[in-house]
Design a protein around this motif. Structure first.
Motif, PDB file in Angstrom:
ATOM      1  N   MET A   1      -0.940  -6.756  -6.679  1.00 35.83           N
ATOM      2  CA  MET A   1       0.294  -6.915  -5.891  1.00 35.83           C
ATOM      3  C   MET A   1       1.517  -6.880  -6.800  1.00 35.83           C
ATOM      4  SD  MET A   1       1.634  -7.243  -2.991  1.00 35.83           S
ATOM      5  CE  MET A   1       3.187  -7.694  -2.249  1.00 35.83           C
ATOM      6  N   ASN A   2       1.441  -7.547  -7.964  1.00 37.44           N
ATOM      7  CA  ASN A   2       2.574  -7.556  -8.879  1.00 37.44           C
ATOM      8  C   ASN A   2       2.853  -6.161  -9.428  1.00 37.44           C
ATOM      9  OD1 ASN A   2       2.956 -10.311  -8.564  1.00 37.44           O
ATOM     10  ND2 ASN A   2       1.517 -10.808 -10.175  1.00 37.44           N
ATOM     11  N   ALA A   3       1.777  -5.400  -9.693  1.00 35.37           N
ATOM     12  CA  ALA A   3       1.972  -4.035 -10.179  1.00 35.37           C
ATOM     13  C   ALA A   3       2.680  -3.183  -9.128  1.00 35.37           C
ATOM     14  CB  ALA A   3       0.622  -3.421 -10.555  1.00 35.37           C
ATOM     15  N   ALA A   4       2.345  -3.379  -7.846  1.00 40.42           N
ATOM     16  CA  ALA A   4       3.017  -2.629  -6.783  1.00 40.42           C
ATOM     17  C   ALA A   4       4.485  -3.024  -6.671  1.00 40.42           C
ATOM     18  CB  ALA A   4       2.305  -2.864  -5.454  1.00 40.42           C
ATOM     19  N   VAL A   5       4.774  -4.324  -6.820  1.00 41.23           N
ATOM     20  CA  VAL A   5       6.164  -4.776  -6.773  1.00 41.23           C
ATOM     21  C   VAL A   5       6.954  -4.207  -7.948  1.00 41.23           C
ATOM     22  CG1 VAL A   5       7.657  -6.810  -6.878  1.00 41.23           C
ATOM     23  CG2 VAL A   5       5.591  -6.854  -5.487  1.00 41.23           C
ATOM     24  N   GLU A   6       6.344  -4.177  -9.136  1.00 39.21           N
ATOM     25  CA  GLU A   6       7.015  -3.617 -10.300  1.00 39.21           C
ATOM     26  C   GLU A   6       7.304  -2.130 -10.121  1.00 39.21           C
ATOM     27  OE1 GLU A   6       5.171  -6.587 -13.754  1.00 39.21           O
ATOM     28  OE2 GLU A   6       4.517  -4.501 -13.574  1.00 39.21           O
ATOM     29  N   ALA A   7       6.352  -1.409  -9.535  1.00 35.72           N
ATOM     30  CA  ALA A   7       6.569   0.019  -9.300  1.00 35.72           C
ATOM     31  C   ALA A   7       7.698   0.239  -8.289  1.00 35.72           C
ATOM     32  CB  ALA A   7       5.278   0.666  -8.812  1.00 35.72           C
ATOM     33  N   LEU A  93      15.783   1.117 -17.194  1.00 35.04           N
ATOM     34  CA  LEU A  93      14.681   2.036 -16.919  1.00 35.04           C
ATOM     35  C   LEU A  93      13.672   2.050 -18.069  1.00 35.04           C
ATOM     36  CD1 LEU A  93      16.578   5.069 -15.344  1.00 35.04           C
ATOM     37  CD2 LEU A  93      15.073   3.470 -14.166  1.00 35.04           C
ATOM     38  N   VAL A  94      14.166   2.092 -19.308  1.00 38.44           N
ATOM     39  CA  VAL A  94      13.265   2.124 -20.464  1.00 38.44           C
ATOM     40  C   VAL A  94      12.472   0.826 -20.571  1.00 38.44           C
ATOM     41  CG1 VAL A  94      13.177   2.284 -22.980  1.00 38.44           C
ATOM     42  CG2 VAL A  94      14.725   3.762 -21.702  1.00 38.44           C
ATOM     43  N   ALA A  95      13.155  -0.321 -20.421  1.00 35.41           N
ATOM     44  CA  ALA A  95      12.468  -1.605 -20.529  1.00 35.41           C
ATOM     45  C   ALA A  95      11.447  -1.793 -19.412  1.00 35.41           C
ATOM     46  CB  ALA A  95      13.494  -2.743 -20.518  1.00 35.41           C
ATOM     47  N   THR A  96      11.789  -1.384 -18.205  1.00 36.61           N
ATOM     48  CA  THR A  96      10.852  -1.529 -17.088  1.00 36.61           C
ATOM     49  C   THR A  96       9.648  -0.612 -17.247  1.00 36.61           C
ATOM     50  OG1 THR A  96      12.728  -2.046 -15.658  1.00 36.61           O
ATOM     51  CG2 THR A  96      10.658  -1.500 -14.585  1.00 36.61           C
ATOM     52  N   LEU A  97       9.872   0.597 -17.715  1.00 39.41           N
ATOM     53  CA  LEU A  97       8.766   1.528 -17.916  1.00 39.41           C
ATOM     54  C   LEU A  97       7.796   1.012 -18.975  1.00 39.41           C
ATOM     55  CD1 LEU A  97       7.651   4.293 -17.051  1.00 39.41           C
ATOM     56  CD2 LEU A  97       8.992   5.316 -18.898  1.00 39.41           C
ATOM     57  N   VAL A  98       8.319   0.366 -20.007  1.00 42.70           N
ATOM     58  CA  VAL A  98       7.457  -0.189 -21.050  1.00 42.70           C
ATOM     59  C   VAL A  98       6.736  -1.441 -20.552  1.00 42.70           C
ATOM     60  CG1 VAL A  98       7.448  -1.238 -23.351  1.00 42.70           C
ATOM     61  CG2 VAL A  98       8.844   0.782 -22.910  1.00 42.70           C
ATOM     62  N   GLY A  99       7.420  -2.268 -19.755  1.00 39.92           N
ATOM     63  CA  GLY A  99       6.855  -3.539 -19.340  1.00 39.92           C
ATOM     64  C   GLY A  99       5.994  -3.514 -18.092  1.00 39.92           C
ATOM     65  N   MET A 100       5.895  -2.412 -17.404  1.00 40.97           N
ATOM     66  CA  MET A 100       5.073  -2.365 -16.191  1.00 40.97           C
ATOM     67  C   MET A 100       3.591  -2.507 -16.530  1.00 40.97           C
ATOM     68  SD  MET A 100       7.002   0.709 -14.116  1.00 40.97           S
ATOM     69  CE  MET A 100       5.715   0.785 -12.867  1.00 40.97           C
ATOM     70  N   GLN A 101       2.844  -3.198 -15.664  1.00 37.35           N
ATOM     71  CA  GLN A 101       1.419  -3.413 -15.898  1.00 37.35           C
ATOM     72  C   GLN A 101       0.628  -2.113 -15.838  1.00 37.35           C
ATOM     73  OE1 GLN A 101      -0.175  -6.443 -13.354  1.00 37.35           O
ATOM     74  NE2 GLN A 101       1.420  -7.930 -13.854  1.00 37.35           N
ATOM     75  N   CYS A 102       1.078  -1.167 -15.027  1.00 39.93           N
ATOM     76  CA  CYS A 102       0.350   0.092 -14.902  1.00 39.93           C
ATOM     77  C   CYS A 102       0.712   1.074 -16.002  1.00 39.93           C
ATOM     78  CB  CYS A 102       0.641   0.727 -13.539  1.00 39.93           C
ATOM     79  SG  CYS A 102       2.390   1.044 -13.211  1.00 39.93           S
ATOM     80  N   SER A 103       1.597   0.686 -16.907  1.00 40.80           N
ATOM     81  CA  SER A 103       1.992   1.562 -18.004  1.00 40.80           C
ATOM     82  C   SER A 103       1.222   1.182 -19.266  1.00 40.80           C
ATOM     83  CB  SER A 103       3.502   1.452 -18.251  1.00 40.80           C
ATOM     84  OG  SER A 103       3.877   2.195 -19.390  1.00 40.80           O
ATOM     85  N   LYS A 104       0.822   2.181 -20.038  1.00 45.27           N
ATOM     86  CA  LYS A 104       0.094   1.965 -21.286  1.00 45.27           C
ATOM     87  C   LYS A 104       0.992   2.101 -22.508  1.00 45.27           C
ATOM     88  CE  LYS A 104      -3.797   1.469 -19.106  1.00 45.27           C
ATOM     89  NZ  LYS A 104      -4.447   0.134 -19.033  1.00 45.27           N
ATOM     90  N   ILE A 105       2.285   2.178 -22.296  1.00 45.41           N
ATOM     91  CA  ILE A 105       3.193   2.406 -23.420  1.00 45.41           C
ATOM     92  C   ILE A 105       3.265   1.180 -24.315  1.00 45.41           C
ATOM     93  CG2 ILE A 105       5.571   2.950 -24.048  1.00 45.41           C
ATOM     94  CD1 ILE A 105       5.820   4.499 -21.466  1.00 45.41           C
ATOM     95  N   GLY A 106       3.333   0.005 -23.732  1.00 42.69           N
ATOM     96  CA  GLY A 106       3.517  -1.206 -24.514  1.00 42.69           C
ATOM     97  C   GLY A 106       2.247  -1.867 -24.972  1.00 42.69           C
ATOM     98  N   GLY A 107       1.100  -1.231 -24.827  1.00 42.10           N
ATOM     99  CA  GLY A 107      -0.155  -1.836 -25.245  1.00 42.10           C
ATOM    100  C   GLY A 107      -0.729  -2.752 -24.179  1.00 42.10           C
ATOM    101  N   ASP A 108      -1.602  -3.668 -24.584  1.00 40.98           N
ATOM    102  CA  ASP A 108      -2.299  -4.557 -23.658  1.00 40.98           C
ATOM    103  C   ASP A 108      -1.798  -5.994 -23.732  1.00 40.98           C
ATOM    104  OD1 ASP A 108      -3.865  -2.463 -22.792  1.00 40.98           O
ATOM    105  OD2 ASP A 108      -5.417  -2.818 -24.313  1.00 40.98           O
ATOM    106  N   ASN A 109      -0.730  -6.237 -24.437  1.00 41.34           N
ATOM    107  CA  ASN A 109      -0.156  -7.577 -24.504  1.00 41.34           C
ATOM    108  C   ASN A 109       0.668  -7.816 -23.244  1.00 41.34           C
ATOM    109  OD1 ASN A 109       0.933 -10.039 -25.157  1.00 41.34           O
ATOM    110  ND2 ASN A 109       1.670  -9.427 -27.185  1.00 41.34           N
TER     111      ASN A 109
END
Length: 223
Positions: A1-7, A93-109
């Motif tokens: 649900m949180n991933a959908a809200v973030e998207a 936009l850059v910070a949100t794209l990195v911090g989204m749960q469905c994004s792999k840009i920022g690693g698994d932390n």
């Protein structure tokens, strides 16, 4: 649900950022109809950068403002706020794209990703506030001049660029608020999961051992 809200928040912020970019070069921030006969009728419209006139033959004549320092204070402030809005929206936009749960840009932390997404939400809120202040301030001056009976100049009305700016600010504020709410809910769930976690293997337990002293008339006393 949180991933959908973030998207959803990301797309709201993105559309708000795009609409802010559309509102800045839009020519119709304020519009005035010049009364006259069929030949002399004309329409004057202005934005933050230029003033244009179109006559009855549909001929447009636009001219940039000659001097920035010669402009009104609210026009200069609106320019600065709209440019700041675009910059803040880009950071968001850059910070949100990195911090989204469905994004792999920022690693698994996911803790760091959640904080980065919250930072993106703050940028979106700042973007919306800058756009809202710029557009509302510009519209306030238009209405103030329009309803002033002693104003000698041309009385303008609100143009479509202002409505685009208001829509942009609303979308950016909604996107930033959704991001912050999503991050706060995720943080609470993690705290509850740690609070109800049972004892792990290898936990040391201490027990109290009761020691009794021998009675003086016990059988062992005679041995």
């Amino acid at each position: 649900m949180n991933a959908a809200v973030e998207a959803m928040a990301f797309f709201l912020g993105f559309f708000g950022w795009v609409m802010a970019g559309v509102a800045i070069p839009n020519r119709f921030w304020r519009v005035a109809e010049m009364e006259g006969n069929v030949i002399t009728a004309a329409t004057v419209y202005e934005n933050l950068w230029m003033s244009c006139l179109v006559d009855s033959t549909a001929v447009h004549n636009c001219q940039d403002f000659p001097s920035m320092l010669g402009l009104s204070g609210h026009v200069q402030a609106s320019r600065a706020l709209m440019i700041a809005s675009i910059v803040l929206g880009t950071f968001g936009l850059v910070a949100t794209l990195v911090g989204m749960q469905c994004s792999k840009i920022g690693g698994d932390n996911y803790i760091l990703k959640g904080r980065t997404a919250a930072l993106g939400g703050i940028f979106f809120i700042l973007q919306g506030l800058c756009t809202m202040i710029a557009v509302s301030w510009y519209a306030f001056n238009i209405t103030q001049e329009f309803f002033d009976p002693l104003y000698p100049g041309t009385k303008f009305e609100l143009g479509q660029g202002l409505y685009i700016g208001w829509c942009s600010a609303t979308l950016a504020l909604l996107g930033g608020t959704c991001l912050l709410c999503s991050c706060s809910v995720t943080t609470k769930e993690k705290k509850l999961s740690y609070a109800y976690r049972g004892p792990t293997r290898g936990t040391a337990y201490t027990t109290s051992v009761t020691t009794t002293t021998p009675h003086p008339y016990d059988r062992n006393a005679y041995v």
